[in-house]
Design an enzyme around this catalytic site. Structure first.
Site, PDB file in Angstrom:
ATOM      1  N   ASP A 118       0.809  -1.222   0.000  1.00  0.00           N
ATOM      2  CA  ASP A 118       0.000   0.000   0.000  1.00  0.00           C
ATOM      3  C   ASP A 118       0.841   1.270   0.000  1.00  0.00           C
ATOM      4  OD1 ASP A 118      -0.800   1.243   3.112  1.00  0.00           O
ATOM      5  OD2 ASP A 118       0.404  -0.561   2.940  1.00  0.00           O
ATOM      6  N   ASP A 142       1.587  -9.734   3.800  1.00  0.00           N
ATOM      7  CA  ASP A 142       0.547  -9.421   4.772  1.00  0.00           C
ATOM      8  C   ASP A 142      -0.870  -9.664   4.233  1.00  0.00           C
ATOM      9  OD1 ASP A 142       2.752  -8.508   6.153  1.00  0.00           O
ATOM     10  OD2 ASP A 142       2.344  -6.391   5.767  1.00  0.00           O
ATOM     11  N   MET A 184       4.702 -11.797  11.228  1.00  0.00           N
ATOM     12  CA  MET A 184       4.527 -10.416  10.769  1.00  0.00           C
ATOM     13  C   MET A 184       3.083 -10.168  10.330  1.00  0.00           C
ATOM     14  SD  MET A 184       7.871  -9.667   8.495  1.00  0.00           S
ATOM     15  CE  MET A 184       9.382  -9.055   9.232  1.00  0.00           C
ATOM     16  N   ARG A 186       1.929  -6.513  10.118  1.00  0.00           N
ATOM     17  CA  ARG A 186       1.581  -5.129  10.493  1.00  0.00           C
ATOM     18  C   ARG A 186       0.238  -5.104  11.213  1.00  0.00           C
ATOM     19  NH1 ARG A 186       2.121  -0.961   5.851  1.00  0.00           N
ATOM     20  NH2 ARG A 186       0.516  -2.286   5.008  1.00  0.00           N
ATOM     21  N   ARG A 281       7.756 -20.360  26.168  1.00  0.00           N
ATOM     22  CA  ARG A 281       8.829 -19.837  25.322  1.00  0.00           C
ATOM     23  C   ARG A 281       8.226 -18.980  24.222  1.00  0.00           C
ATOM     24  NH1 ARG A 281      11.450 -21.746  28.877  1.00  0.00           N
ATOM     25  NH2 ARG A 281      13.194 -23.220  28.739  1.00  0.00           N
ATOM     26  N   HIS A 287      11.547 -12.288   9.535  1.00  0.00           N
ATOM     27  CA  HIS A 287      11.785 -12.248   8.084  1.00  0.00           C
ATOM     28  C   HIS A 287      11.928 -13.628   7.443  1.00  0.00           C
ATOM     29  CE1 HIS A 287      12.763  -8.221   9.503  1.00  0.00           C
ATOM     30  NE2 HIS A 287      12.473  -7.806   8.290  1.00  0.00           N
ATOM     31  N   ARG A 290       9.523 -14.345   4.826  1.00  0.00           N
ATOM     32  CA  ARG A 290       9.575 -13.463   3.649  1.00  0.00           C
ATOM     33  C   ARG A 290      10.639 -13.902   2.655  1.00  0.00           C
ATOM     34  NH1 ARG A 290       9.745  -7.266   5.534  1.00  0.00           N
ATOM     35  NH2 ARG A 290      11.539  -7.165   4.160  1.00  0.00           N
TER      36      ARG A 290
END
Ligand code: F6P
Length: 364
Positions: A118, A142, A184, A186, A281, A287, A290
């Site tokens: 975006d 995402d 991840m 966001r 834990r 990353h 990704r």
């Protein structure tokens, strides 16, 4: 329609599996029609600073399966707020969008394919208003872009996360532990929801549903009472306890993305250990999800998107992003994409299916 001579292509924002597959598909389609292709290096940074590399047929071999982006990417650069340092190292933001236009002219680029999320599409829309003929391609692990049902890269991130969580299940079982896994995403919970579903998580915490630590602890204790001595909690990096704040890894005032999220898994693991007395834990997959080669579905989605974007510029269309709607390729205006995010709605069928499987969202 005058024959197109040369088209540029850039990858912006955080990298994502499938970027190279899109580059390959778009460039192969264009080259096949006798249109030359120029790669812009490091996203909008290369567009402002005129750094490019030509892409010929030979450069495209091996790209279908290659992770990352051969062009480099950046989520720090916005041509309209371009960071420049003076001789004394003082930083200032300058509107350098005219330099982006100059690069287009200097390189003889008649149109530009922009692969990004975006933030990248917001800038693409602004550049389009300044006259650059742009077609966007929706990228992000995402899966939070509006206007499309799916972005490429998400499936791969889900698969990699699910495989990691499978592995955490066995070690959690062996030690009768709680393991809190952070992914991840966001402000969106798609990655946590899809990977948690695929790996049979016990609790999934997403930003769209503020959670209660007491409720999550209760779920875990109830499992223990039934003889299930280990539990897996998947938490999205942007999830928050009700009334609480996001856990921030770093604030970077110079970046368009000022806040880097990260660290919620440790906070949740510590709180659950305290509340349940069960050793806990935390693991942040970060990353890892990704990087590396895209899964087959992302390779094909990336190929369809790259081909469709090239078709559009060949037909003289621009100012749009390619999109997938109910399985069909289409377009959405760039102006409708930037600055917004697509979140998990409480009425999302996947949420209902997860609840039916006994997964708790520990909703406050
Ligand atoms: O938007 C993709 C994404 O991986 C988010 O899930 C995450 O918050 C962010 O990028 C991390 O960015 P960086 O690459 O700067 O660490």
């Amino acid at each position: 329609l005058a024959k197109l001579k040369r088209v540029g292509i850039l990858t912006g924002g955080g990298d994502c599996p499938g970027l190279n597959a899109v580059i390959r598909a778009a460039a192969r389609t264009l080259l096949g029609q006798g249109v030359a292709v120029t790669g812009i290096l490091d996203g909008y940074h290369g567009l402002v600073t005129d750094r490019v590399r030509p892409l010929q047929d030979n450069d495209l071999s091996g790209l279908l399966t290659l992770g990352g982006t051969i062009l480099g990417s950046s989520n720090k650069d916005d041509p309209f707020h371009f960071v420049e340092q003076d001789a004394r190292g003082r930083v200032r933001f300058i509107d350098s969008s005219d330099r982006a236009l100059a690069t287009m002219q200097h390189q003889g680029l008649e149109a530009l394919l922009v692969l990004g999320g975006d933030g990248t599409m917001t800038v693409a829309d602004k550049l389009a208003r300044k006259g650059i003929k742009i077609v966007g391609v929706p990228k992000t692990i995402d899966n939070d872009l509006v206007g499309t049902d799916q972005t490429f890269g998400h499936d791969t991130a889900v698969s990699v996360a699910a495989e990691a969580i499978d592995r955490l299940h066995t070690t959690a079982d062996s030690h009768h532990r709680v393991i809190v896994v952070e992914v991840m995403g966001r402000t969106a919970g798609w990655l946590a929801l899809n990977s948690g579903m695929a790996s049979g998580a016990d609790v999934i915490l997403i930003p769209e549903m503020p959670f209660s630590l007491d409720k999550a602890a209760k779920v875990i204790l109830e499992r223990k009472r039934k003889g299930r001595l280990s539990s897996i909690v998947v938490v999205a990096e942007g999830a928050t306890p009700k009334g609480g704040k996001q856990v921030i890894a770093r604030i970077n005032p110079l970046s368009p993305e000022k806040i880097r999220l990260g660290g919620i898994s440790k906070v949740v693991a510590d709180a659950l250990e305290q509340r349940t007395g069960i050793e806990s834990r935390s693991v942040n997959l970060g990353h890892i999800v990704r990087g590396g080669t895209p899964v087959a579905s992302d390779r094909n989605l990336a190929t369809r998107y790259g081909w469709a974007a090239a078709q559009l510029v060949l037909k003289g269309r621009h100012g749009v992003m390619v999109a997938l709607k109910h399985g069909k390729l289409g377009t959405v205006p760039l102006s409708a994409v930037g600055g917004k995010v697509r979140l998990v709605s409480p009425s999302e069928p996947l949420v209902s299916a997860a609840l039916a499987m006994g997964i708790s969202f520990a909703k406050a």
